[in-house]
Scaffold this motif. Sequence first.
Motif, PDB file in Angstrom:
ATOM      1  N   PRO A 177       0.805  -1.220   0.000  1.00 36.00           N
ATOM      2  CA  PRO A 177       0.000   0.000   0.000  1.00 36.00           C
ATOM      3  C   PRO A 177       0.837   1.269   0.000  1.00 36.00           C
ATOM      4  CG  PRO A 177       0.009  -0.992   2.174  1.00 36.00           C
ATOM      5  CD  PRO A 177       0.726  -1.949   1.273  1.00 36.00           C
ATOM      6  N   ASP A 178       0.190   2.363  -0.394  1.00 35.19           N
ATOM      7  CA  ASP A 178       0.817   3.683  -0.288  1.00 35.19           C
ATOM      8  C   ASP A 178       0.562   4.299   1.081  1.00 35.19           C
ATOM      9  OD1 ASP A 178       1.756   4.472  -3.203  1.00 35.19           O
ATOM     10  OD2 ASP A 178      -0.150   3.427  -3.396  1.00 35.19           O
ATOM     11  N   VAL A 179      -0.621   4.056   1.605  1.00 32.09           N
ATOM     12  CA  VAL A 179      -0.958   4.473   2.957  1.00 32.09           C
ATOM     13  C   VAL A 179      -1.777   3.358   3.574  1.00 32.09           C
ATOM     14  CG1 VAL A 179      -2.993   5.754   2.138  1.00 32.09           C
ATOM     15  CG2 VAL A 179      -2.041   6.265   4.390  1.00 32.09           C
ATOM     16  N   ALA A 180      -1.508   3.064   4.834  1.00 32.15           N
ATOM     17  CA  ALA A 180      -2.184   1.947   5.487  1.00 32.15           C
ATOM     18  C   ALA A 180      -2.558   2.327   6.903  1.00 32.15           C
ATOM     19  CB  ALA A 180      -1.312   0.702   5.491  1.00 32.15           C
ATOM     20  N   PRO A 212       7.870   3.244  -0.144  1.00 29.91           N
ATOM     21  CA  PRO A 212       8.677   4.387   0.292  1.00 29.91           C
ATOM     22  C   PRO A 212       7.958   5.708   0.012  1.00 29.91           C
ATOM     23  CG  PRO A 212      10.057   2.790  -0.844  1.00 29.91           C
ATOM     24  CD  PRO A 212       8.639   2.322  -1.013  1.00 29.91           C
ATOM     25  N   GLY A 213       8.000   6.603   0.983  1.00 26.71           N
ATOM     26  CA  GLY A 213       7.293   7.866   0.861  1.00 26.71           C
ATOM     27  C   GLY A 213       5.862   7.799   1.312  1.00 26.71           C
ATOM     28  N   GLY A 214       5.400   6.605   1.673  1.00 23.44           N
ATOM     29  CA  GLY A 214       4.019   6.417   2.099  1.00 23.44           C
ATOM     30  C   GLY A 214       3.828   6.718   3.570  1.00 23.44           C
ATOM     31  N   SER A 215       2.656   6.330   4.087  1.00 16.13           N
ATOM     32  CA  SER A 215       2.316   6.660   5.467  1.00 16.13           C
ATOM     33  C   SER A 215       1.642   5.480   6.153  1.00 16.13           C
ATOM     34  CB  SER A 215       1.363   7.862   5.516  1.00 16.13           C
ATOM     35  OG  SER A 215       1.970   9.020   4.999  1.00 16.13           O
ATOM     36  N   LEU A 216       1.869   5.380   7.465  1.00 22.37           N
ATOM     37  CA  LEU A 216       1.177   4.437   8.325  1.00 22.37           C
ATOM     38  C   LEU A 216       0.343   5.220   9.328  1.00 22.37           C
ATOM     39  CD1 LEU A 216       0.665   1.624   9.680  1.00 22.37           C
ATOM     40  CD2 LEU A 216       2.713   2.085  11.063  1.00 22.37           C
ATOM     41  N   VAL A 217      -0.919   4.841   9.468  1.00 23.63           N
ATOM     42  CA  VAL A 217      -1.806   5.393  10.493  1.00 23.63           C
ATOM     43  C   VAL A 217      -2.120   4.240  11.439  1.00 23.63           C
ATOM     44  CG1 VAL A 217      -4.067   6.407  10.935  1.00 23.63           C
ATOM     45  CG2 VAL A 217      -2.764   7.104   8.910  1.00 23.63           C
ATOM     46  N   SER A 232       6.151   7.807   6.762  1.00 25.47           N
ATOM     47  CA  SER A 232       5.720   8.639   7.881  1.00 25.47           C
ATOM     48  C   SER A 232       4.768   7.824   8.756  1.00 25.47           C
ATOM     49  CB  SER A 232       4.989   9.887   7.376  1.00 25.47           C
ATOM     50  OG  SER A 232       5.823  10.656   6.535  1.00 25.47           O
ATOM     51  N   VAL A 233       4.830   8.049  10.055  1.00 20.30           N
ATOM     52  CA  VAL A 233       4.002   7.298  10.994  1.00 20.30           C
ATOM     53  C   VAL A 233       3.128   8.270  11.777  1.00 20.30           C
ATOM     54  CG1 VAL A 233       3.966   5.692  12.941  1.00 20.30           C
ATOM     55  CG2 VAL A 233       5.758   5.501  11.199  1.00 20.30           C
ATOM     56  N   TRP A 234       1.825   8.015  11.771  1.00 26.94           N
ATOM     57  CA  TRP A 234       0.843   8.843  12.462  1.00 26.94           C
ATOM     58  C   TRP A 234       0.036   7.973  13.408  1.00 26.94           C
ATOM     59  CZ3 TRP A 234       1.603  13.864  11.172  1.00 26.94           C
ATOM     60  CH2 TRP A 234       2.189  14.140   9.927  1.00 26.94           C
ATOM     61  N   ALA A 294      -3.846  10.989   1.939  1.00 21.57           N
ATOM     62  CA  ALA A 294      -4.012  11.016   0.485  1.00 21.57           C
ATOM     63  C   ALA A 294      -3.997  12.449  -0.029  1.00 21.57           C
ATOM     64  CB  ALA A 294      -5.320  10.320   0.090  1.00 21.57           C
ATOM     65  N   ALA A 295      -4.652  13.354   0.690  1.00 18.51           N
ATOM     66  CA  ALA A 295      -4.658  14.758   0.280  1.00 18.51           C
ATOM     67  C   ALA A 295      -3.257  15.339   0.336  1.00 18.51           C
ATOM     68  CB  ALA A 295      -5.610  15.551   1.178  1.00 18.51           C
ATOM     69  N   GLN A 296      -2.488  15.000   1.375  1.00 22.61           N
ATOM     70  CA  GLN A 296      -1.100  15.463   1.466  1.00 22.61           C
ATOM     71  C   GLN A 296      -0.289  14.960   0.279  1.00 22.61           C
ATOM     72  OE1 GLN A 296       0.365  17.424   4.231  1.00 22.61           O
ATOM     73  NE2 GLN A 296      -1.821  17.832   4.361  1.00 22.61           N
ATOM     74  N   HIS A 297      -0.499  13.693  -0.081  1.00 21.08           N
ATOM     75  CA  HIS A 297       0.196  13.105  -1.229  1.00 21.08           C
ATOM     76  C   HIS A 297      -0.120  13.863  -2.515  1.00 21.08           C
ATOM     77  CE1 HIS A 297       1.367  10.097  -4.235  1.00 21.08           C
ATOM     78  NE2 HIS A 297       0.123  10.134  -4.704  1.00 21.08           N
ATOM     79  N   GLU A 298      -1.356  14.329  -2.623  1.00 19.15           N
ATOM     80  CA  GLU A 298      -1.796  15.042  -3.820  1.00 19.15           C
ATOM     81  C   GLU A 298      -1.515  16.540  -3.761  1.00 19.15           C
ATOM     82  OE1 GLU A 298      -5.507  11.847  -4.344  1.00 19.15           O
ATOM     83  OE2 GLU A 298      -5.872  13.901  -3.659  1.00 19.15           O
ATOM     84  N   GLY A 299      -0.928  16.986  -2.643  1.00 18.91           N
ATOM     85  CA  GLY A 299      -0.542  18.389  -2.519  1.00 18.91           C
ATOM     86  C   GLY A 299      -1.692  19.329  -2.239  1.00 18.91           C
TER      87      GLY A 299
END
Length: 464
Positions: A177-180, A212-217, A232-234, A294-299
């Motif tokens: 995934p890109d964000v999970a 790489p460059g993705g995010s974990l929530v 990034s980890v949130w 996702a919004a952050q990824h899209e700027g």
Amino acid sequence: MKHTRYYFLGIGGIGMSALARYFLHEGCPVAGYDRTPSSLTRALEAEGAAIHYEDDVRLIPAEFLDPETTTVVYTPAVPQDHSELRHFVEGGFRVEKRSQMLGHLSEGKYVMAVAGTHGKTTTSTLVAWLNRALTGGGSAFLGGISKNFGGNLVLGDGERLAVEADEFDRSFLRLNPDVAAVTSADADHLDIYGTHEAVKEAFAQFVRQIRPGGSLVVKQGVDILVDNPAISVWRYAYDTPCDFYARNVRLVEGGHYRYDLVTPSGVVEGCTLGIPGWVNIENAVAAAALVWCAAQHEGRQLDADRLREGLASFAGVKRRFEFYLNTPQQVYMDDYAHHPRELAAALTSVRAMFPGRRILALFQPHLYTRTRDLYLEFAEALSHADEAIVLPIYPAREEPIPGVGAELIAERVAVPCRIVEREHLAEVVAAMETDVVVSFGAGNIDACCEAIAGALAEKVRSKK
């Protein structure tokens, strides 16, 4: 893919049926086997799939017997000695697990995956709905029937793809995934994993596979190793201050809540979720965190007004806090909870929604192995009710285990509890003094819902 026909073993499963519907939508011939007919198989047949319900190679349509043109997809719930599965494997067909096919279909997409031993279906479905509310597009393969979308498959414009990442049989390790999100990592599926530590290690591996460059929530307090330095980890929580959480949570009518959503880029005030229960506020915080990433990824920034509208218009998922009756005289709802943690969370949420009212819990244990491993925890969870009824174990794919039965749970519940056969459930409940009734389980207890609701509604009418 050069293969143009798709045959599904276990086509009636919630995840399998979404894949089958996808290929039907793409114009590909689809056929398959399942053990029993269901609303999902009937819907697939109406859409053009050829389905049979007996394990017999002779029932496979002739056009699906060419390994050059047919791909076979199977669920891990299908046993390895299944004669049709053996036929395809020995015949040189391309045979893939559902998770492998989902991995193929996610290529080229911005994959938003929700993992966890509970909470993932509602959260991933809400991600799909918020994607639609915020962007007008987005696709999804869901693990439940979305009431907003009217199904478990969402096809839309844009690169966002919401998926439920299932830990059963380590299926989620087929995804990158890109964000999970990870909602939980409790001891479950120990027939597959053996130990809780092995479960947590699988979740750690899932985190390592985030691109790489993705995010974990990840939910605050979930105990898994996070050692992917490229992401990034949130953290998120219900109302404990962290990166994403709800504050000023207050109960409003019908068990719904109003709250302010705190994010790293500001506060979205005055949110109201379209479905009741504090546990769903927690799920909504996780979903909002994913769409924020996702919004952050899209700027871009989240549109607060559209986010509020999306949360308020979310209609939920079939068999997740699904109300059949909700009156001052009688409440009846049904929920898919089948793990002690989610059962306890659901009952405490119901208690908060209906303070001072008497709760009757109806529970059908799912799997002999899960009952064997967690019967003490199930008994403790059911003790959050005022009274409980336990049904015999739904075996699903398993054979009975000597000494493992519903009695293991029922005898240890700290409130009045008895065992009732499923076919007698509606009449037994109707004969009781009831106030708030909730049925739970991942087996076939939902087949009783209409009868229970009808009997309770008739009882209310007769008292007027």
